[in-house]
Design a protein around this motif. Structure first.
Motif, mmCIF file in Angstrom:
data_model
loop_
_atom_site.group_PDB
_atom_site.id
_atom_site.type_symbol
_atom_site.label_atom_id
_atom_site.label_comp_id
_atom_site.label_asym_id
_atom_site.label_seq_id
_atom_site.Cartn_x
_atom_site.Cartn_y
_atom_site.Cartn_z
ATOM 1 N N GLN A 202 -30.916 69.164 53.252
ATOM 2 C CA GLN A 202 -30.577 68.326 54.402
ATOM 3 C C GLN A 202 -29.465 67.333 54.058
ATOM 4 O O GLN A 202 -28.525 67.131 54.833
ATOM 5 C CB GLN A 202 -31.825 67.581 54.877
ATOM 6 N N ALA A 203 -29.582 66.704 52.879
ATOM 7 C CA ALA A 203 -28.582 65.721 52.474
ATOM 8 C C ALA A 203 -27.219 66.367 52.268
ATOM 9 O O ALA A 203 -26.179 65.829 52.689
ATOM 10 C CB ALA A 203 -29.035 65.021 51.194
ATOM 11 N N ILE A 204 -27.192 67.541 51.625
ATOM 12 C CA ILE A 204 -25.926 68.230 51.376
ATOM 13 C C ILE A 204 -25.320 68.708 52.690
ATOM 14 O O ILE A 204 -24.099 68.655 52.882
ATOM 15 C CB ILE A 204 -26.141 69.395 50.396
ATOM 16 N N GLY A 205 -26.165 69.161 53.611
ATOM 17 C CA GLY A 205 -25.665 69.577 54.921
ATOM 18 C C GLY A 205 -25.043 68.422 55.684
ATOM 19 O O GLY A 205 -23.992 68.574 56.332
ATOM 20 N N GLU A 206 -25.670 67.262 55.630
ATOM 21 C CA GLU A 206 -25.097 66.087 56.288
ATOM 22 C C GLU A 206 -23.804 65.654 55.609
ATOM 23 O O GLU A 206 -22.838 65.254 56.273
ATOM 24 C CB GLU A 206 -26.113 64.944 56.273
ATOM 25 N N LEU A 207 -23.777 65.741 54.281
ATOM 26 C CA LEU A 207 -22.571 65.370 53.544
ATOM 27 C C LEU A 207 -21.416 66.301 53.897
ATOM 28 O O LEU A 207 -20.261 65.878 53.955
ATOM 29 C CB LEU A 207 -22.861 65.416 52.041
ATOM 30 N N ALA A 208 -21.728 67.578 54.139
ATOM 31 C CA ALA A 208 -20.686 68.549 54.472
ATOM 32 C C ALA A 208 -19.963 68.180 55.760
ATOM 33 O O ALA A 208 -18.800 68.557 55.955
ATOM 34 C CB ALA A 208 -21.290 69.948 54.595
ATOM 35 N N ARG A 209 -20.620 67.440 56.632
ATOM 36 C CA ARG A 209 -19.990 67.026 57.884
ATOM 37 C C ARG A 209 -19.137 65.769 57.711
ATOM 38 O O ARG A 209 -18.473 65.340 58.648
ATOM 39 C CB ARG A 209 -21.052 66.797 58.963
ATOM 40 N N GLU A 210 -19.171 65.171 56.507
ATOM 41 C CA GLU A 210 -18.410 63.955 56.253
ATOM 42 C C GLU A 210 -17.224 64.157 55.314
ATOM 43 O O GLU A 210 -16.242 63.435 55.397
ATOM 44 C CB GLU A 210 -19.315 62.884 55.629
ATOM 45 N N GLY A 233 -12.731 68.434 58.600
ATOM 46 C CA GLY A 233 -12.876 67.076 58.105
ATOM 47 C C GLY A 233 -11.581 66.294 58.199
ATOM 48 O O GLY A 233 -11.574 65.103 58.540
ATOM 49 N N VAL A 234 -10.469 66.942 57.898
ATOM 50 C CA VAL A 234 -9.164 66.290 57.990
ATOM 51 C C VAL A 234 -8.886 65.872 59.429
ATOM 52 O O VAL A 234 -8.452 64.742 59.699
ATOM 53 C CB VAL A 234 -8.055 67.224 57.478
ATOM 54 N N ALA A 235 -9.149 66.778 60.367
ATOM 55 C CA ALA A 235 -8.902 66.469 61.775
ATOM 56 C C ALA A 235 -9.789 65.328 62.254
ATOM 57 O O ALA A 235 -9.331 64.429 62.981
ATOM 58 C CB ALA A 235 -9.135 67.717 62.620
ATOM 59 N N LYS A 236 -11.046 65.327 61.836
ATOM 60 C CA LYS A 236 -11.964 64.263 62.250
ATOM 61 C C LYS A 236 -11.547 62.920 61.669
ATOM 62 O O LYS A 236 -11.617 61.887 62.348
ATOM 63 C CB LYS A 236 -13.377 64.612 61.794
ATOM 64 N N PHE A 237 -11.101 62.906 60.420
ATOM 65 C CA PHE A 237 -10.664 61.660 59.792
ATOM 66 C C PHE A 237 -9.474 61.058 60.533
ATOM 67 O O PHE A 237 -9.348 59.828 60.657
ATOM 68 C CB PHE A 237 -10.294 61.914 58.331
ATOM 69 N N GLY A 238 -8.585 61.910 61.028
ATOM 70 C CA GLY A 238 -7.384 61.421 61.692
ATOM 71 C C GLY A 238 -7.598 60.950 63.114
ATOM 72 O O GLY A 238 -6.706 60.307 63.692
#
Length: 482
Positions: A202-210, A233-238
């Motif tokens: 669960q933790a790794i899955g959540e981390l994958a979205r960040e 992730g790049v698109a979300k960060f921007g």
């Protein structure tokens, strides 16, 4: 990432020297502590002056029943041999968590854009650091691919901690429980392996979205030289920054490739980080008196009740680690090392992109805000070892690297990474100018680097070899890297 592996709870305050809340015994058994002891009932109350868990024979019988039940529920051959964690389960849970939120594959055009950004950013870094390129492959990943390619590193990070739980339980069991140690530890290992596998997934899955790439947690998770960015992730960060996507991608590519330069040409660094996590695990101890009381409140015939206690769903796990001086020292060294890595990357990247990306300052500030609010690295080490990475430490580390560059140039700044004994300590982060102008010069004059290399000249003396910043594990890190 609210679920903490191993049933640990978070520390109360990152600056609180008292550490985690100990498993204090409270004011009694509380509700649920009583029971008839009949079928389906809870464990009997602990008799005054008697065996701590009730009747020994009844306890042994319940343990055997529970072990049989768990054996029937757990597929064989899926747990790790050293720690008992079910990493197949962890990977499946993580991938499922990612797919629930949508995870499109990376298209050919986007893949090419990422590769081009990584290649160009790596060239820019040539002017900002003396360390050569550490990138061998350049890739663009989906979130599921990130889970798949980083799972071996997660298992290596987590295994020492979970293995220590079982070892510590065996060492600290009350004398009356020694005869039952086998059934109890077997139960803990089996149930804990399933639970930690699920929570880790669960933790790794959540981390994958960040995450934005392979190095967001402070080290290359997919191995050295394998640079990658996550296109979503790049698109979300921007989003919301008002910066063109191409510029965002180039800035993040510079951070990714800078990490790979550092780890690719500082051979002791990766093993040093892992050894600090292992050192933390070796210092674990558990409050057995608190465990006795908590077990007295659990219906051991009910797997869900034990899982709830193990996971710490009410704020405190069944196996509550106690802070020790050894653990505090390990965490201090770990925080210092992570801060030095992040500080160096920030300074090098800022120097490489300042004249090339118009919005470089805005992007650097966005990274700082992200880390201050709890980015992937902060989440990872808070979950693993309860370490709160303080933003102040990251700023102090960047200040120190800038001061070193001003005093000695780029080559002199990067030469500090040649051996762990040359590295700044936690005290040096408090006084960067003192490190640059005082102690660092004296130690550099005394420390003969050739003694750590295969080309050490004949007749060299051993004097001045300790040099060091006062960090006990420095010499070990160097040996691991050679």
């Amino acid at each position: 990432m609210s679920d903490l592996p191993f049933g640990f709870s978070m520390p109360n305050d990152p600056d609180d020297e008292s550490g985690r809340r100990s498993g204090d015994s409270g004011s009694g058994a509380g509700s649920g502590g009583s029971g008839s002891g009949g079928p389906g009932g809870g464990m009997p109350n602990m008799p005054p002056g008697g065996f701590p868990f009730g009747d020994p024979q009844q306890m042994a019988q319940m343990l055997r029943q529970f072990a049989d039940m768990m054996s029937a529920q757990t597929p064989s051959g899926q747990g790790d041999q050293s720690s008992g964690i079910n990493w197949d389960m962890a990977k499946n849970v993580a991938r499922h968590s990612v797919s629930e939120h949508g995870d499109p594959s990376v298209g050919v055009t986007e893949y090419a854009h990422v590769q081009e950004a990584l290649r160009l950013a790596d060239l820019w870094l040539n002017e900002a650091t003396s360390l050569p390129s550490g990138v061998h492959t350049m890739e663009a990943w989906s979130r599921s691919e990130w889970v798949e390619k980083t799972m071996p590193t997660w298992s290596k990070l987590c295994d020492p901690l979970t293995a220590r739980i079982v070892e510590s339980m065996g060492q600290n069991l009350p004398g009356e429980m020694q005869s039952m140690a086998g059934p109890l530890l077997g139960m803990v290992r089996q149930m804990g392996g399933m639970l930690v596998g699920q929570q880790a997934g669960q933790a790794i899955g959540e981390l994958a979205r960040e995450v934005l790439g392979s190095t967001d947690v402070g080290l290359p998770l997919a191995g050295e030289g394998r640079a990658a960015l996550l296109a979503p992730g790049v698109a979300k960060f921007g989003e919301g920054l008002g910066v063109p996507l191409d510029e965002v991608r180039l800035y993040l590519a510079a951070r990714e490739t800078a990490h790979h330069r550092l780890f690719g040409h500082v051979p002791w660094l990766r093993s040093h980080l892992f050894s600090l996590v292992e050192e933390y695990a070796r210092g674990m101890s558990f409050d057995m008196s608190g465990l006795e009381e908590k077990l007295g409140q659990i219906d051991i015939a009910n797997p869900e009740a034990l899982q709830e206690a193990l996971s710490g769903s009410e704020g405190e796990g069944l196996f509550q680690p106690q802070d020790t001086p050894q653990q505090k020292a390990s965490l201090a060294r770990l925080e210092t090392t992570l801060a030095l890595i992040e500080g160096w990357v920030s300074v090098v990247v800022d120097a490489a992109v300042a004249e090339r990306l118009p919005q470089a300052a805005s992007l650097a500030e966005a990274i700082r805000r992200r880390r201050a609010s709890g980015g992937p690295a902060e989440h990872t080490f808070a979950t693993l070892v309860g370490l709160e990475l303080r933003p102040r430490r990251l700023r102090e580390a960047a200040t120190l690297w800038k001061a070193l560059e001003e005093a000695r140039g780029v080559d002199g700044r990067d030469a500090v990474w040649e051996h762990p004994d040359l590295m700044p300590s936690s005290d040096d982060l408090d006084d960067p100018e003192g490190f640059v102008s005082g102690r660092a010069d004296a130690e550099a004059a005394q420390l003969d680097i050739s003694q750590f290399t295969a080309e050490r000249p004949e007749g060299d003396s051993e004097e001045g070899g300790s040099g060091g910043s006062g960090e006990e594990d420095g010499g070990r890190g160097g040996e691991d890297g050679r």
